[in-house]
Motif scaffolding. Structure first.
Motif, PDB file in Angstrom:
ATOM      1  N   SER A 227      45.310  -1.507  39.748  1.00 13.24           N
ATOM      2  CA  SER A 227      46.008  -0.257  39.310  1.00 13.24           C
ATOM      3  C   SER A 227      45.350   1.215  39.640  1.00 13.24           C
ATOM      4  CB  SER A 227      46.361  -0.215  37.772  1.00 13.24           C
ATOM      5  OG  SER A 227      46.867   1.127  37.353  1.00 13.24           O
ATOM      6  N   GLY A 228      46.244   2.157  39.987  1.00 17.67           N
ATOM      7  CA  GLY A 228      45.482   3.310  40.323  1.00 17.67           C
ATOM      8  C   GLY A 228      45.296   4.266  39.112  1.00 17.67           C
ATOM      9  N   SER A 229      45.692   4.040  37.864  1.00 15.64           N
ATOM     10  CA  SER A 229      45.646   4.850  36.735  1.00 15.64           C
ATOM     11  C   SER A 229      44.506   4.254  35.910  1.00 15.64           C
ATOM     12  CB  SER A 229      47.071   4.654  35.934  1.00 15.64           C
ATOM     13  OG  SER A 229      46.601   4.887  34.602  1.00 15.64           O
ATOM     14  N   SER A 230      43.770   5.379  35.538  1.00 18.74           N
ATOM     15  CA  SER A 230      42.573   5.230  34.897  1.00 18.74           C
ATOM     16  C   SER A 230      42.954   4.712  33.384  1.00 18.74           C
ATOM     17  CB  SER A 230      41.660   6.323  34.920  1.00 18.74           C
ATOM     18  OG  SER A 230      41.119   6.662  35.919  1.00 18.74           O
ATOM     19  N   ALA A 231      44.077   4.930  33.003  1.00 18.92           N
ATOM     20  CA  ALA A 231      44.345   4.540  31.665  1.00 18.92           C
ATOM     21  C   ALA A 231      44.906   2.944  31.797  1.00 18.92           C
ATOM     22  CB  ALA A 231      45.444   5.286  31.128  1.00 18.92           C
ATOM     23  N   ILE A 232      45.657   2.535  32.655  1.00 12.82           N
ATOM     24  CA  ILE A 232      46.000   1.266  32.800  1.00 12.82           C
ATOM     25  C   ILE A 232      44.369   0.322  33.270  1.00 12.82           C
ATOM     26  CG2 ILE A 232      47.326  -0.182  34.212  1.00 12.82           C
ATOM     27  CD1 ILE A 232      48.886   1.253  32.099  1.00 12.82           C
ATOM     28  N   LEU A 233      43.635   0.894  34.126  1.00  7.04           N
ATOM     29  CA  LEU A 233      42.434   0.096  34.314  1.00  7.04           C
ATOM     30  C   LEU A 233      41.793  -0.203  32.980  1.00  7.04           C
ATOM     31  CD1 LEU A 233      41.449   2.087  37.642  1.00  7.04           C
ATOM     32  CD2 LEU A 233      42.089  -0.475  37.449  1.00  7.04           C
TER      33      LEU A 233
ATOM     34  N   VAL B 210      51.886  -4.166  39.595  1.00 12.21           N
ATOM     35  CA  VAL B 210      52.628  -3.351  38.826  1.00 12.21           C
ATOM     36  C   VAL B 210      53.392  -3.661  37.755  1.00 12.21           C
ATOM     37  CG1 VAL B 210      53.346  -2.177  41.138  1.00 12.21           C
ATOM     38  CG2 VAL B 210      54.975  -3.840  40.177  1.00 12.21           C
ATOM     39  N   ALA B 211      53.679  -2.683  36.827  1.00 13.00           N
ATOM     40  CA  ALA B 211      54.398  -3.038  35.654  1.00 13.00           C
ATOM     41  C   ALA B 211      53.591  -3.715  34.559  1.00 13.00           C
ATOM     42  CB  ALA B 211      55.688  -3.631  35.893  1.00 13.00           C
ATOM     43  N   PHE B 212      52.204  -3.254  34.545  1.00 10.29           N
ATOM     44  CA  PHE B 212      51.247  -4.009  33.576  1.00 10.29           C
ATOM     45  C   PHE B 212      51.807  -3.319  32.190  1.00 10.29           C
ATOM     46  CE2 PHE B 212      47.591  -3.844  30.812  1.00 10.29           C
ATOM     47  CZ  PHE B 212      47.295  -4.982  30.861  1.00 10.29           C
ATOM     48  N   PRO B 213      51.619  -3.936  31.188  1.00  8.37           N
ATOM     49  CA  PRO B 213      52.203  -3.280  29.718  1.00  8.37           C
ATOM     50  C   PRO B 213      51.658  -1.912  29.435  1.00  8.37           C
ATOM     51  CG  PRO B 213      51.375  -5.323  29.544  1.00  8.37           C
ATOM     52  CD  PRO B 213      51.340  -5.283  30.726  1.00  8.37           C
ATOM     53  N   GLY B 214      52.546  -1.107  29.330  1.00  7.58           N
ATOM     54  CA  GLY B 214      52.326   0.481  28.985  1.00  7.58           C
ATOM     55  C   GLY B 214      52.217   1.383  30.201  1.00  7.58           C
ATOM     56  N   GLU B 215      52.615   0.975  31.384  1.00  5.40           N
ATOM     57  CA  GLU B 215      52.507   1.528  32.780  1.00  5.40           C
ATOM     58  C   GLU B 215      53.691   2.416  32.706  1.00  5.40           C
ATOM     59  OE1 GLU B 215      51.462   0.048  37.216  1.00  5.40           O
ATOM     60  OE2 GLU B 215      53.783   0.293  36.687  1.00  5.40           O
ATOM     61  N   SER B 216      53.311   3.800  32.612  1.00  4.78           N
ATOM     62  CA  SER B 216      54.151   4.775  32.746  1.00  4.78           C
ATOM     63  C   SER B 216      54.666   5.303  34.256  1.00  4.78           C
ATOM     64  CB  SER B 216      53.878   6.050  31.840  1.00  4.78           C
ATOM     65  OG  SER B 216      52.788   6.513  32.454  1.00  4.78           O
ATOM     66  N   ASP B 217      55.806   6.048  34.145  1.00  2.00           N
ATOM     67  CA  ASP B 217      56.035   6.631  35.653  1.00  2.00           C
ATOM     68  C   ASP B 217      54.846   7.303  36.365  1.00  2.00           C
ATOM     69  OD1 ASP B 217      58.324   5.564  35.757  1.00  2.00           O
ATOM     70  OD2 ASP B 217      59.532   7.536  34.995  1.00  2.00           O
TER      71      ASP B 217
ATOM     72  N   PRO C 298      49.556 -16.857  29.254  1.00  2.00           N
ATOM     73  CA  PRO C 298      48.972 -17.584  28.038  1.00  2.00           C
ATOM     74  C   PRO C 298      47.308 -17.488  28.127  1.00  2.00           C
ATOM     75  CG  PRO C 298      49.903 -19.441  29.354  1.00  2.00           C
ATOM     76  CD  PRO C 298      50.366 -17.907  30.125  1.00  2.00           C
ATOM     77  N   LEU C 299      46.567 -17.366  26.895  1.00  2.00           N
ATOM     78  CA  LEU C 299      45.431 -17.408  26.771  1.00  2.00           C
ATOM     79  C   LEU C 299      44.782 -15.978  27.302  1.00  2.00           C
ATOM     80  CD1 LEU C 299      44.395 -20.718  28.409  1.00  2.00           C
ATOM     81  CD2 LEU C 299      45.172 -20.380  25.943  1.00  2.00           C
ATOM     82  N   THR C 300      45.477 -15.062  27.737  1.00  2.00           N
ATOM     83  CA  THR C 300      45.080 -13.645  28.171  1.00  2.00           C
ATOM     84  C   THR C 300      45.302 -12.801  27.053  1.00  2.00           C
ATOM     85  OG1 THR C 300      46.902 -13.162  29.069  1.00  2.00           O
ATOM     86  CG2 THR C 300      45.402 -14.173  30.605  1.00  2.00           C
ATOM     87  N   GLU C 301      44.410 -11.704  26.917  1.00  2.00           N
ATOM     88  CA  GLU C 301      44.687 -10.563  25.965  1.00  2.00           C
ATOM     89  C   GLU C 301      46.010  -9.651  26.019  1.00  2.00           C
ATOM     90  OE1 GLU C 301      40.935  -8.564  25.785  1.00  2.00           O
ATOM     91  OE2 GLU C 301      41.945  -6.971  24.368  1.00  2.00           O
ATOM     92  N   ALA C 302      46.187  -9.599  27.332  1.00  2.00           N
ATOM     93  CA  ALA C 302      47.525  -8.710  27.334  1.00  2.00           C
ATOM     94  C   ALA C 302      48.747  -9.417  27.201  1.00  2.00           C
ATOM     95  CB  ALA C 302      47.550  -8.391  29.025  1.00  2.00           C
ATOM     96  N   GLU C 303      48.709 -10.690  27.039  1.00  3.90           N
ATOM     97  CA  GLU C 303      49.704 -11.478  26.755  1.00  3.90           C
ATOM     98  C   GLU C 303      50.236 -11.027  25.214  1.00  3.90           C
ATOM     99  OE1 GLU C 303      50.023 -15.367  25.173  1.00  3.90           O
ATOM    100  OE2 GLU C 303      51.921 -15.695  25.945  1.00  3.90           O
ATOM    101  N   GLY C 304      49.505 -10.397  24.365  1.00  3.38           N
ATOM    102  CA  GLY C 304      49.742 -10.058  23.281  1.00  3.38           C
ATOM    103  C   GLY C 304      50.169  -8.473  23.201  1.00  3.38           C
ATOM    104  N   PHE C 305      50.187  -7.793  24.289  1.00  2.00           N
ATOM    105  CA  PHE C 305      50.446  -6.436  24.422  1.00  2.00           C
ATOM    106  C   PHE C 305      51.907  -6.133  24.051  1.00  2.00           C
ATOM    107  CE2 PHE C 305      46.612  -5.044  27.157  1.00  2.00           C
ATOM    108  CZ  PHE C 305      45.816  -5.577  26.094  1.00  2.00           C
ATOM    109  N   ALA C 306      52.223  -5.162  23.316  1.00  2.00           N
ATOM    110  CA  ALA C 306      53.629  -5.125  22.757  1.00  2.00           C
ATOM    111  C   ALA C 306      54.248  -4.217  23.676  1.00  2.00           C
ATOM    112  CB  ALA C 306      53.764  -4.367  21.638  1.00  2.00           C
ATOM    113  N   ASN C 307      53.635  -3.352  24.443  1.00  2.00           N
ATOM    114  CA  ASN C 307      54.330  -2.264  25.212  1.00  2.00           C
ATOM    115  C   ASN C 307      54.774  -2.790  26.748  1.00  2.00           C
ATOM    116  OD1 ASN C 307      51.960  -2.608  25.696  1.00  2.00           O
ATOM    117  ND2 ASN C 307      51.416  -0.088  25.799  1.00  2.00           N
ATOM    118  N   ALA C 308      55.835  -3.751  26.781  1.00  2.00           N
ATOM    119  CA  ALA C 308      55.986  -4.244  28.295  1.00  2.00           C
ATOM    120  C   ALA C 308      56.984  -3.410  28.687  1.00  2.00           C
ATOM    121  CB  ALA C 308      56.709  -5.789  27.961  1.00  2.00           C
TER     122      ALA C 308
END
Ligand code: 5AD
Ligand code: SF4
Length: 433
Positions: A262-268, A302-309, A336-346
């Motif tokens: 991702s190019g976004s530091s927040a998403i990284l 693209v479209a990792f949880p929380g990814e905004s425009d 499955p077995l990954t941390e991001a699987e539990g992220f709510a902001n899909a």
């Protein structure tokens, strides 16, 4: 008559090498010969990938097909990352499967073959010093593993759970393999690991201090090795010493894979990649400055949880600034077995598909301009493949694939080629020296 082995390999280059190792062991221990016809095989192996969800779904329908077409008494084995992940669940869902062999247990292939319903998926099994027998799909190029497993904790990635902790393979073993490959005619060595420039952090037994840059120097000193490629390096570990060796060493192909994600530091940060947009841009700029004809490829999610425009706009901005020669882009797939699987902001899947097509359409415009520049240029091509259309195919040092009218005599040779025709997928050229 010899027994026949059919093997299907999905996923990455690590899996390609794991398949070669299994082919070699089965040949040496059991006399198996390869076939490309599953119907005549005595053993059908599927070497699986679990990095995204789709291929995992497809696996079970594919196993069903193999079960129907296989000859009487033939065995089916499931290997690789999905084997590690699902284990005995595979035999539950597909009871005709004879054994399940995890990505970190490849050396046990000769053993599980004779234990019906065996499941060997130990994740801390240490194969880093196992002396596999030799088999290479191509006589011109040698894949060599330099580490097993992965120590990173990227929140989207299942691989640390399928391939376990990272252990480096002793440099002496790697150099010995490169020497053997070069002596049998492979001019190109392809070093493989989940995180190659983290090489040397941990060995099974003390090996002294040797990092990836040092390993590159040692492999390039091997007589007969003319080209070195590697995958994948991690942008976080691209220090100056590494980039300088890459620039200076004429045997290292000027093609770098730099998985951005991702190019976004927040998403990284949410991905736990350990670097920022600025660090990535700084490293890419240093590479372009030191190696003017370098070709840089990348992986993007693209479209990792929380990814905004705005986050997505940052990814597009990196594409615009770096102008990658090649990208591999994916819509985020919860694993499955990954941390991001539990992220709510899909992210809404439709927005994800839209972003993917915007990204790919933009990359196509970059690609078209590169291709236009290529026309008429001269490149050094290493010919590796004879095609049925009467052409020989190979790659330039900086990863441009080129086809030329020609015959077998050019295989395994490097020639200067003038590019006479370009398209998005392939270039045609003429040998000029
Ligand atoms: N969803 C989508 N793409 C993924 N990758 C890894 N995990 C996922 C996932 N959960 C991509 C990354 C990696 C490449 C091999 O696959 O971009 O670099
Ligand atoms: Fe390779 Fe990763 Fe797929 Fe395993 S999950 S085969 S390491 S790409």
């Amino acid at each position: 008559m010899s027994k026949k082995l059919f093997i299907e390999t999905l996923g990455c280059a690590m899996n390609v090498r794991d398949s070669e190792h299994m082919i070699a062991e089965l040949n040496a221990q059991e006399g198996y010969e390869l076939t490309d016809n599953a119907q005549e095989a005595d053993l059908i192996l599927v070497n699986t990938c679990s990095v995204r969800e789709k291929p995992v779904h497809k696996l079970f329908s594919e196993l069903g097909v193999f079960n129907k077409l296989k000859k009487e008494g033939a065995k089916i084995g499931v290997c690789g990352c999905t084997a590690s992940h699902l284990g005995k669940e595979i035999i539950k869902r597909a009871p005709y499967v004879n054994f399940v062999l995890g990505a970190r247990n490849v050396s046990k292939i000769g053993d599980v073959l004779h234990r019906d319903k065996a499941v060997e998926i130990e994740i801390d099994y240490d194969e880093s010093q196992f002396a596999f027998k030799d088999f290479r799909t191509s006589p011109y190029k040698a894949y060599i593993n330099i580490s097993i497993g992965c120590d990173k904790q990227c929140t989207f990635c299942i691989v640390p759970k399928t391939r376990g902790d990272e252990i480096s393979i002793p440099a002496d073993l790697i150099v010995a393999e490169a020497r053997k490959a070069a002596m049998s005619g492979a001019k190109e060595i392809f070093l493989l690991g989940q995180n190659v420039n983290n090489y040397g952090r941990r060995f099974s037994e003390d090996q002294g201090k040797v990092n990836f840059t040092e390993l590159l120097r040692r492999v390039s000193a091997v007589e007969g090795v003319e080209r070195i490629r590697f995958t994948s390096p991690h942008p976080l570990h691209m220090d100056d010493e590494f980039i300088e060796e890459f620039a200076r060493n004429p045997k290292i192909c000027k093609s770098m894979h730099m998985p951005l994600q991702s190019g976004s530091s927040a998403i990284l940060k949410a991905m736990k990649r350990g670097y920022t947009k600025e660090w990535f841009l700084n490293r890419a700029a240093k590479l372009r400055e030191m190696v003017p004809d370098v070709s840089i490829s990348t992986d993007i999610i693209v479209a990792f949880p929380g990814e905004s425009d705005e986050d997505f706009a940052d990814t597009m901005d990196v594409l615009r600034q770096v102008r990658f020669e090649q990208i591999f882009s994916f819509k985020y797939s919860p694993r499955p077995l990954t941390e991001a699987e539990g992220f709510a902001n899909a992210v809404d899947p439709e927005i994800g598909s839209h972003r993917l097509s915007v990204l790919q359409a933009y990359q196509d415009t970059i690609l078209d301009s590169f291709k236009a520049e290529l026309l008429g240029k001269e490149v050094e091509v290493y010919f590796e493949e004879l095609r049925s259309d009467g052409t020989i195919a190979g790659r330039s040092d900086n990863n441009v694939s080129v086809k030329v009218k020609g015959s077998e005599e050019w295989l395994g040779k490097i020639a200067r080629v003038k590019i006479t025709e370009v398209s998005r997928l392939v270039q045609y050229g003429e040998i000029i020296a």
